[in-house]
Design an enzyme around this catalytic site. Sequence first.
Site, PDB file in Angstrom:
ATOM      1  N   GLY B 221       0.816  -1.176   0.095  1.00 15.03           N
ATOM      2  CA  GLY B 221       0.042  -0.074   0.001  1.00 15.03           C
ATOM      3  C   GLY B 221       0.808   1.283   0.124  1.00 15.03           C
ATOM      4  N   GLY B 247       3.005   4.460  -9.789  1.00 17.78           N
ATOM      5  CA  GLY B 247       3.519   5.570  -9.071  1.00 17.78           C
ATOM      6  C   GLY B 247       3.246   6.867  -9.656  1.00 17.78           C
ATOM      7  CG  ASP B 248       4.584   7.855 -13.556  1.00  9.58           C
ATOM      8  OD1 ASP B 248       5.455   8.182 -12.823  1.00  9.58           O
ATOM      9  OD2 ASP B 248       4.845   7.280 -14.388  1.00  9.58           O
TER      10      ASP B 248
END
Lengths: 305, 305
Positions: B221, B247-248
Amino acid sequence: MSTVVTVTPNPALDVTYQVDALRVGRSHRVHRVIERAGGKGVNVARVVRALDGNAVVVAPFGGVTGSALETSLRADGFDVRPVPVAAQTRRTVTVVADGEATALNEPGRALAPEEWVAVENAVADAAVAGDVAVISGSTPRDAPRDLHARLIERARLAGAATVVDTSGPSLLAAAEAAPALVKPNADELREATGEPDVTTAAHILLDRGARSVVVSLGADGLAGFDGTAAWRVAPVPGLAGNPTGAGDAVVAALALSMSDGTPWPDALVRATACGAAAVPADAAGKIDLGAYARFLPTLTAERFE
Amino acid sequence: MSTVVTVTPNPALDVTYQVDALRVGRSHRVHRVIERAGGKGVNVARVVRALDGNAVVVAPFGGVTGSALETSLRADGFDVRPVPVAAQTRRTVTVVADGEATALNEPGRALAPEEWVAVENAVADAAVAGDVAVISGSTPRDAPRDLHARLIERARLAGAATVVDTSGPSLLAAAEAAPALVKPNADELREATGEPDVTTAAHILLDRGARSVVVSLGADGLAGFDGTAAWRVAPVPGLAGNPTGAGDAVVAALALSMSDGTPWPDALVRATACGAAAVPADAAGKIDLGAYARFLPTLTAERFE
């Protein structure tokens, strides 16, 4: 001096990536990127120039890669006859790691029928009597089935002899249009004709219409057939290096011999030496001129039929 | 509505090749070629737009690949603020075979000092008070050591908050310039700080100056630290797909939350849902909006410090 007009129906921007090791499923940092105008006809033109011949490059160029190719060839001093097309010119990517090369070849994108006519017109415009037109390499998808026949006919009308280096159905179709020479390698010859014996297979192409056939035999040298005789040149012994581009160097030497009237056995010797001189060179389209000069006097053509 | 100004110091033309099987040392016919504007900041801009936010793309573009990137982003409707540079924009090539992806990442070519100043000026021109500037991804070789600090300062002078997603020494240097948020993943955080414990490592970045730190923990998470409290959001269970670009998507959601004043625990929940919604999508910069809407109500942020 007459000119070798090279036709590359399926040119490419050749990109080489150097990485530490290539591992499937992983990410790699590329240490070095080399970009070079490629395609077999372009390689032939490079070798013709290295041997002090005149070379013209006819090819369809499209999109940003096409522009890059054209710019790069002009920067190298080539007489380029670009045929602008809508489809982006393909790239090839070769990943070099641990001395091993892994190639990823983009397919050539389809050209419109009128763009192919423009390629034929460019050949007709470039070739004059006494020139040699060389049609090299694959064709993009959906190219006309009679493309080679049409290019050969246009060159003939301009007074130029034609050399064809291609494979598959295009090789058979080209032979029927009676070019001066076709130059398959042994695998291409066997695959196109379905005939395992090289001599028998070469005669299939002669019977179809090709005026002469030269077969590159890799480690077994070169064989030449002109309908009346067959010649064989033994290979240069102990060659080590990258055989990519050796076939294009053979074609370049054969085209130059045709343009300057070199007799057939001598032409085969020159071609063998030139192909061998491509092996120590580090890129397709390059030859080691010192090696070429050393190899030439060591080779002879022997008649075997 | 305020705008998310994305800065991509090292953009790329992302090329995907589909082949039957990737075998080292062999030649491959590429069946499908997909070209897409890439780079982490560009991916962030795509997700911001998918979530109905305003996005601006600031990046240096050079050569034929730079032109292709700019053209493609404009065709996608982006507000692009190109910084013309001499060096050709890099490519990445991802070879997809048998469901496995092998990536070849060209290095970013060096920019001149005055070209970096032009990038800083472009950020200052694009950002207005209330905007959020996002600086994402790696930097090309020889980029100024204080690039992130200078970009953060220029955004601050324009009245914009700053989010930084980078790694290595750039991450440490960026934290010292007191950005509103840094977003490393757990590996990047450990590697940059040399500290294996995520909470301790996050406090190193807070102590250096970052106002808040969000750490993506992959299958564990997300954790968020703002100097006074620490929160954790458990992951969406049972996700399958391609985590590239998750992640972006996290960064895009965090930037939007910052721009619309979403409270910190809710912002972390949005970010977790958005990152998870990138996993089923087929390319970096895409999210599955249906999945995002399904995930959102299932997640909660829990305070653990």
